[in-house]
Scaffold this active site. Structure first.
Site, PDB file in Angstrom:
ATOM      1  N   ARG A 178       0.820  -1.230   0.000  1.00 31.46           N
ATOM      2  CA  ARG A 178       0.000   0.000   0.000  1.00 31.46           C
ATOM      3  C   ARG A 178       0.848   1.271   0.000  1.00 31.46           C
ATOM      4  O   ARG A 178       0.473   2.281   0.608  1.00 31.46           O
ATOM      5  CB  ARG A 178      -0.990   0.028   1.178  1.00 31.46           C
ATOM      6  CG  ARG A 178      -1.959  -1.122   1.192  1.00 31.46           C
ATOM      7  CD  ARG A 178      -2.932  -1.114   0.013  1.00 31.46           C
ATOM      8  NE  ARG A 178      -3.614  -2.390  -0.054  1.00 31.46           N
ATOM      9  CZ  ARG A 178      -3.183  -3.428  -0.785  1.00 31.46           C
ATOM     10  NH1 ARG A 178      -2.106  -3.320  -1.558  1.00 31.46           N
ATOM     11  NH2 ARG A 178      -3.840  -4.559  -0.795  1.00 31.46           N
ATOM     12  N   SER A 227     -10.628  -0.119   3.793  1.00 30.66           N
ATOM     13  CA  SER A 227      -9.878  -0.487   4.998  1.00 30.66           C
ATOM     14  C   SER A 227      -9.147   0.736   5.534  1.00 30.66           C
ATOM     15  O   SER A 227      -8.427   1.407   4.794  1.00 30.66           O
ATOM     16  CB  SER A 227      -8.873  -1.590   4.680  1.00 30.66           C
ATOM     17  OG  SER A 227      -9.567  -2.779   4.393  1.00 30.66           O
ATOM     18  N   GLU A 297      -3.957   3.404   6.852  1.00 29.93           N
ATOM     19  CA  GLU A 297      -3.716   3.405   5.398  1.00 29.93           C
ATOM     20  C   GLU A 297      -4.256   4.729   4.843  1.00 29.93           C
ATOM     21  O   GLU A 297      -3.700   5.324   3.934  1.00 29.93           O
ATOM     22  CB  GLU A 297      -4.465   2.212   4.784  1.00 29.93           C
ATOM     23  CG  GLU A 297      -4.433   2.158   3.271  1.00 29.93           C
ATOM     24  CD  GLU A 297      -5.227   0.965   2.723  1.00 29.93           C
ATOM     25  OE1 GLU A 297      -5.187  -0.123   3.312  1.00 29.93           O
ATOM     26  OE2 GLU A 297      -5.892   1.150   1.690  1.00 29.93           O
TER      27      GLU A 297
HETATM   28  C1  LIG Z   1     -15.386   0.956  -0.560  1.00 31.90           C
HETATM   29  C2  LIG Z   1     -13.881   1.055  -0.697  1.00 31.90           C
HETATM   30  C3  LIG Z   1     -13.148  -0.110  -0.896  1.00 31.90           C
HETATM   31  C4  LIG Z   1     -11.740  -0.029  -1.023  1.00 31.90           C
HETATM   32  N1  LIG Z   1     -11.065  -1.184  -1.248  1.00 31.90           N
HETATM   33  C5  LIG Z   1      -9.704  -1.121  -1.421  1.00 31.90           C
HETATM   34  C6  LIG Z   1      -8.956  -2.324  -1.695  1.00 31.90           C
HETATM   35  O1  LIG Z   1      -9.496  -3.420  -1.774  1.00 31.90           O
HETATM   36  N2  LIG Z   1      -7.615  -2.199  -1.858  1.00 31.90           N
HETATM   37  C7  LIG Z   1      -6.967  -0.992  -1.789  1.00 31.90           C
HETATM   38  O2  LIG Z   1      -5.745  -0.943  -1.986  1.00 31.90           O
HETATM   39  N3  LIG Z   1      -7.651   0.143  -1.536  1.00 31.90           N
HETATM   40  C8  LIG Z   1      -8.991   0.121  -1.352  1.00 31.90           C
HETATM   41  N4  LIG Z   1      -9.677   1.272  -1.078  1.00 31.90           N
HETATM   42  C9  LIG Z   1      -8.920   2.526  -0.863  1.00 31.90           C
HETATM   43  C10 LIG Z   1      -8.705   3.380  -2.104  1.00 31.90           C
HETATM   44  O3  LIG Z   1      -9.720   3.162  -3.051  1.00 31.90           O
HETATM   45  C11 LIG Z   1      -7.342   3.170  -2.787  1.00 31.90           C
HETATM   46  O4  LIG Z   1      -6.261   3.407  -1.910  1.00 31.90           O
HETATM   47  C12 LIG Z   1      -7.186   4.088  -4.006  1.00 31.90           C
HETATM   48  O5  LIG Z   1      -6.108   3.623  -4.777  1.00 31.90           O
HETATM   49  C13 LIG Z   1      -6.985   5.545  -3.675  1.00 31.90           C
HETATM   50  O6  LIG Z   1      -7.074   6.267  -4.901  1.00 31.90           O
HETATM   51  P1  LIG Z   1      -7.701   7.716  -4.976  1.00 31.90           P
HETATM   52  O7  LIG Z   1      -7.589   8.171  -6.382  1.00 31.90           O
HETATM   53  O8  LIG Z   1      -9.061   7.718  -4.391  1.00 31.90           O
HETATM   54  O9  LIG Z   1      -6.679   8.506  -4.078  1.00 31.90           O
HETATM   55  P2  LIG Z   1      -6.987   9.664  -2.971  1.00 31.90           P
HETATM   56  O10 LIG Z   1      -7.749   9.044  -1.848  1.00 31.90           O
HETATM   57  O11 LIG Z   1      -7.589  10.828  -3.659  1.00 31.90           O
HETATM   58  O12 LIG Z   1      -5.523  10.013  -2.527  1.00 31.90           O
HETATM   59  C14 LIG Z   1      -4.727   9.127  -1.770  1.00 31.90           C
HETATM   60  C15 LIG Z   1      -3.336   9.786  -1.587  1.00 31.90           C
HETATM   61  O13 LIG Z   1      -2.672   9.845  -2.834  1.00 31.90           O
HETATM   62  C16 LIG Z   1      -2.349  11.198  -3.171  1.00 31.90           C
HETATM   63  N5  LIG Z   1      -2.544  11.298  -4.617  1.00 31.90           N
HETATM   64  C17 LIG Z   1      -3.663  10.991  -5.314  1.00 31.90           C
HETATM   65  N6  LIG Z   1      -3.445  11.130  -6.633  1.00 31.90           N
HETATM   66  C18 LIG Z   1      -2.157  11.525  -6.774  1.00 31.90           C
HETATM   67  C19 LIG Z   1      -1.326  11.852  -7.889  1.00 31.90           C
HETATM   68  N7  LIG Z   1      -1.788  11.753  -9.135  1.00 31.90           N
HETATM   69  N8  LIG Z   1      -0.040  12.245  -7.665  1.00 31.90           N
HETATM   70  C20 LIG Z   1       0.440  12.329  -6.399  1.00 31.90           C
HETATM   71  N9  LIG Z   1      -0.282  12.036  -5.298  1.00 31.90           N
HETATM   72  C21 LIG Z   1      -1.582  11.643  -5.485  1.00 31.90           C
HETATM   73  C22 LIG Z   1      -3.292  12.060  -2.351  1.00 31.90           C
HETATM   74  O14 LIG Z   1      -2.733  13.339  -2.086  1.00 31.90           O
HETATM   75  C23 LIG Z   1      -3.399  11.225  -1.075  1.00 31.90           C
HETATM   76  O15 LIG Z   1      -2.264  11.454  -0.256  1.00 31.90           O
HETATM   77  C24 LIG Z   1     -11.078   1.235  -0.950  1.00 31.90           C
HETATM   78  C25 LIG Z   1     -11.839   2.397  -0.753  1.00 31.90           C
HETATM   79  C26 LIG Z   1     -13.227   2.311  -0.637  1.00 31.90           C
HETATM   80  C27 LIG Z   1     -14.027   3.572  -0.454  1.00 31.90           C
END
Ligand SMILES: Cc1cc2nc3c(=O)[nH]c(=O)nc-3n(C[C@H](O)[C@H](O)[C@H](O)COP(=O)(O)OP(=O)(O)OC[C@H]3O[C@@H](n4cnc5c(N)ncnc54)[C@H](O)[C@@H]3O)c2cc1C
Length: 317
Positions: A178, A227, A297
């Site tokens: 992660r 999570s 996380e």
């Molecule tokens: C219902 C649900 C189920 C989930 N299941 C999983 C799972 O099974 N496995 C898992 O790994 N995760 C899971 N997640 C968590 C999440 O979806 C992942 O971690 C996802 O990859 C985050 O992506 P995001 O675009 O939403 O990032 P954000 O939440 O918008 O950002 C996360 C971090 O990354 C940074 N960031 C985002 N984009 C960039 C960029 N382009 N450049 C630099 N920094 C950046 C942000 O500043 C922040 O620090 C789940 C979430 C939900 C709501």
């Protein structure tokens, strides 16, 4: 206010609707660029104004403070495009170039269309592709591939100090559970992905089954961030939380899900502070009862100085 390219800078923009927890206060300034050029212009403008920068992808792994985010927030979800390299297909490989704000569901559709194995781990992963790389998003099941590290070939980063674009091969990045390092300071702008064109005839059936299992195990009917805690070595956070008797523990409108103990759900107009209070209580109880330190996380964004004066809570670029 509008920048020369036409990019609109919004003031006091409510961020809660841009997050999957549906909590958090306003951004002092918010831009939503559609291209790397607009993104560069926004970063230059913020720098010229002396504003701290905060990045938001799909908002599915962040806890934004009720006090909001000082400075300039850049939301990337409109910077979305997925291109297929048709030439690569002749060599038996599917190569894709995605802008960072492209949703994972768009990538899932492309993998399903080509009936390829990565569809299985992508199914049910919300958020953007940039966020997927930064968090090395993936699943716990022992399948291949199971994390972004296995499908990423290169990334492109906008350096926030020099405003130069740099391409970094995935093998030069430090990937872990992660987490992905080796690209800061910067913003991931584009991601190159690849997977062998080895057709899996039954992939759609397997994806449907994986979705059915997720739905039965996770509280997907309520706002959450998935999570909340990473699994400590040798442990499962969900099991530690459940065995500490914390299922259903609540503070205000936030509670530990009864369905999956590593999920904290917003069941009744929770504030970010409610969620933080649940997180703190869970951490303390698991440490007291099981002797294991849980680490989030979820990334804290914005102004948390009122509750975490010394912690590196507000992750800015
Ligand atoms: C219902 C649900 C189920 C989930 N299941 C999983 C799972 O099974 N496995 C898992 O790994 N995760 C899971 N997640 C968590 C999440 O979806 C992942 O971690 C996802 O990859 C985050 O992506 P995001 O675009 O939403 O990032 P954000 O939440 O918008 O950002 C996360 C971090 O990354 C940074 N960031 C985002 N984009 C960039 C960029 N382009 N450049 C630099 N920094 C950046 C942000 O500043 C922040 O620090 C789940 C979430 C939900 C709501």
């Amino acid at each position: 206010m509008t920048l020369p390219s036409g990019l609109v800078v919004e003031r006091d923009f409510a961020l809660a609707p841009l997050t999957s927890w549906l909590v958090g206060g306003p951004a002092d300034y918010l831009v939503q660029p559609k291209t790397v050029e607009e993104l560069t212009e926004a970063v230059r403008w913020g720098r010229d104004q002396g504003l701290p920068l905060t990045l938001l992808g799909g908002g599915t792994n962040v806890l934004i403070s009720d006090r909001g985010v000082r400075g300039l927030t850049i939301a990337l979800r409109k910077m979305a495009r997925l291109e297929i390299d048709e030439e690569s297909k002749k060599q038996g490989i599917l190569r894709l170039t995605c802008l960072a704000g492209t949703s994972k569901s768009e990538l899932l559709k492309t993998m399903l269309k080509h009936r390829l194995e990565p569809a299985l781990f992508l199914a049910g992963l919300p958020g953007d592709i940039g966020g997927g790389v930064v968090m090395n998003a993936g699943v716990g099941e022992m399948i291949r591939p199971r994390e972004f590290v296995e499908i990423t070939e290169w990334i492109e980063v906008l350096r926030t100090d020099t405003l130069k674009i740099e391409r970094i091969e995935a093998s030069r990045l430090q990937w872990s559970y992660r987490h992905c390092e080796g690209w800061r300071p910067g913003i991931v702008t584009r991601v190159g992905l690849r997977w062998p064109l080895e057709v899996q005839e039954d992939i759609l059936t397997r994806v449907k089954e994986a979705n059915r299992v997720r739905l039965s195990k996770q509280p997907l009917d309520m706002p959450s961030c998935g999570s909340v805690f990473v699994n400590p070595p040798g442990h499962k956070s969900g099991q530690l939380i459940e065995s500490s008797g914390l299922k259903g523990f609540s503070s205000g409108g936030a509670k530990v899900s009864e369905k999956h103990a590593n999920f904290i759900v917003n069941f009744d107009r929770a504030s970010a502070l409610d969620i933080h209070n649940v997180i703190s209580h869970v951490k303390k109880t698991v440490l007291d009862q099981r002797g294991v330190e849980l680490r989030t996380e979820v990334v804290y964004l914005g102004d948390w100085s009122h509750v975490l004066p010394h912690a590196p809570s507000s992750k800015q670029i």
